[in-house]
Motif scaffolding. Structure first.
Motif, mmCIF file in Angstrom:
data_model
loop_
_atom_site.group_PDB
_atom_site.id
_atom_site.type_symbol
_atom_site.label_atom_id
_atom_site.label_comp_id
_atom_site.label_asym_id
_atom_site.label_seq_id
_atom_site.Cartn_x
_atom_site.Cartn_y
_atom_site.Cartn_z
ATOM 1 N N CYS A 1 0.090 3.280 3.453
ATOM 2 C CA CYS A 1 0.683 2.445 4.973
ATOM 3 C C CYS A 1 1.689 1.710 4.700
ATOM 4 O O CYS A 1 2.346 1.277 6.097
ATOM 5 C CB CYS A 1 -0.751 2.181 5.693
ATOM 6 N N CYS B 1 0.855 -1.204 -0.047
ATOM 7 C CA CYS B 1 0.107 0.204 -0.050
ATOM 8 C C CYS B 1 0.956 1.195 0.083
ATOM 9 O O CYS B 1 1.790 1.416 0.909
ATOM 10 C CB CYS B 1 -0.829 -0.088 1.254
ATOM 11 N N CYS C 1 -7.263 1.492 3.589
ATOM 12 C CA CYS C 1 -6.667 2.866 3.102
ATOM 13 C C CYS C 1 -7.591 3.391 1.834
ATOM 14 O O CYS C 1 -8.085 4.479 1.523
ATOM 15 C CB CYS C 1 -5.199 2.906 2.473
ATOM 16 N N ARG D 1 1.280 -1.608 4.328
ATOM 17 C CA ARG D 1 1.003 -2.846 4.503
ATOM 18 C C ARG D 1 0.626 -3.582 3.042
ATOM 19 O O ARG D 1 0.509 -3.036 2.011
ATOM 20 C CB ARG D 1 -0.548 -3.228 5.092
ATOM 21 N N CYS E 1 -3.985 -0.758 0.174
ATOM 22 C CA CYS E 1 -4.796 -2.074 1.098
ATOM 23 C C CYS E 1 -6.332 -1.558 1.111
ATOM 24 O O CYS E 1 -6.635 -0.326 0.829
ATOM 25 C CB CYS E 1 -4.213 -1.981 2.594
HETATM 26 ZN ZN LIG Z 1 -2.784 0.887 3.251
#
Ligand SMILES: [Zn+2]
Length: 180
Positions: free
Chosen positions: A61, A58, A97, A63, A94
């Motif tokens: 963030c 992502c 988000c 992830r 992700c």
């Molecule tokens: Zn994210």
């Protein structure tokens, strides 16, 4: 539940109430799209600081990514934004988000999220977006290159809205006459 809460269902529905759905459809129809090309995608992913052959992460963030987020929406305030389904308008994201960002500008979202490496993420997004392939199609440019077709397109849109309003007026009369 109170019996009076039934009130909100006891009112006529209108066709023009769906106007924004139709406005979005007209705006989206003008949005450009890229033809899939691995070279184009790989270069874009590398500008985001990621390995195109690995699992993507992502951009907000860090992830594991599960979706593609449209950096800029195709439609803003019912009008075509100039952005579309293009490689340089789609970033790995992700689900959390993607949903949380919604219609917010990407920078505002990153600011609010405030990840530890925020500045590096901003720099990579800016690099990704600085490509000529990321620039929006301007309405003026469109008007210049396809003037007659665009004028007719906008005229049709207006006619559709006018016809929706006329159908609503007729529906009122039909309901009145049918109830006597
Ligand atoms: Zn994210």
């Amino acid at each position: 539940m109170k019996a009076s809460s039934i009130k909100k269902y006891l009112r006529p529905s209108t066709i023009i109430g769906r106007k924004s759905t139709f406005a979005n459809a007209f705006a989206s129809a003008l949005a450009p799209h890229d033809v899939y090309s691995p070279e184009l995608v790989d270069a874009a992913i590398r500008d985001l600081g990621q390995d195109p052959d690995a699992d993507l992460e992502c951009v907000y963030c860090g992830r594991e990514a599960a979706t593609w987020d449209h950096v800029f929406n195709r439609v803003t305030k019912g009008e075509f934004s100039g952005h579309g389904h293009r490689v340089r308008n789609l970033v790995p994201s992700c689900r959390t988000c993607n949903e949380s960002k919604g219609q917010k500008p990407w920078r505002d979202y990153l600011d609010a999220l405030d990840p530890p490496d925020k500045q590096a993420r901003i720099d990579r997004m800016e690099k990704f977006l600085s490509s000529a392939d990321a620039q929006p199609v301007g309405m003026d440019d469109m008007r210049h290159k396809a003037h007659d077709e665009l004028e007719r397109f906008l005229e049709i849109r207006k006619q559709v809205f006018d016809l929706m309003a006329e159908a609503d007026r007729l529906a009122v009369v039909i309901r009145q006459k049918a109830s006597h």
